[in-house]
Design an enzyme around this catalytic site. Structure first.
Site: not given
Ligand SMILES: [Zn+2]
Length: 209
Positions: A149, A152
């Site tokens: 995450e 990202h």
């Molecule tokens: Zn992802």
């Protein structure tokens, strides 16, 4: 604001997100987090990051960061009652060590799965929804979800660093692959070496605040 899932190749997934500073808008974030949580549960996702919904802000939502050892969708559904959501604003990894492998997928890439190396253990700074500073750690599968995450937030998708990629892998296929290859811990304390990954796709590590 109603969230909408941004799919892979959308330029909004390739951007470095901005720090969250407007902690006074707590209700706005609580509403987003609730929607993100519901979508994760619906899609059997472990976690999600703001840019996956076109939100250019540095926060991530971990909804169910535990490896689910199941052999079919029915068994997977039984986990839905046990989801626990945690949110991290402006997370910054300050230490990574160890090495694990797992076949990752992502709501944004859909029916694709690939093997990704992640650290076994991480330490990180973050802020809570009120803007208070914290320092914490995670290991094993939770550390993996966290790294996926946080990548990202820097415009990095798991496919940028995955190997042994299978396309057109629906949920049944992904369960089958993960059943065959559950998360494997190579070391809990070796140096996490990102030398094989293109510099722009390496998980960022910061100095502790
Ligand atoms: Zn992802």
């Amino acid at each position: 604001m109603k969230i909408e899932l941004v799919k892979s190749n959308d330029p909004r997934l390739k951007k470095v997100c901005e720090e969250v500073v407007d902690f006074e808008n707590k209700q706005f974030y609580l509403d987003l987090i609730n929607q993100i949580k519901n979508l994760c549960i619906e899609q059997y996702a472990f976690a999600a990051a703001a840019p996956q919904f076109g939100i250019n802000k540095r926060f991530i939502v971990l909804v169910s960061a535990v490896e689910k050892k199941v052999s079919n969708i029915e068994e997977l559904q039984q986990f839905k009652d046990h989801y626990e959501t945690t949110v991290y604003f402006n997370p910054r990894i300050t230490l990574m060590r160890g090495l694990t492998y797992y076949y990752e997928a992502c709501m944004s890439t859909g029916e694709v799965i690939g093997k990704v190396a992640r650290p076994y253990y991480i330490e990180f700074d973050y802020q809570d929804i009120d803007g208070n500073d914290h320092h914490s750690s995670a290991e094993g599968f939770e550390a993996r979800c966290f790294c996926h995450e946080i990548d990202h937030l820097d415009g990095i998708e798991f496919l940028d660093k995955a190997s042994d990629i299978t396309y057109h892998a629906d949920l049944n296929k992904r369960i089958e692959i993960r059943n065959k290859f559950p998360q494997k811990t190579i070391s809990e304390d070796c140096e996490f070496d990102q030398g094989e990954i293109y510099p722009e796709f390496r998980t960022k590590v910061y100095i502790k605040r």
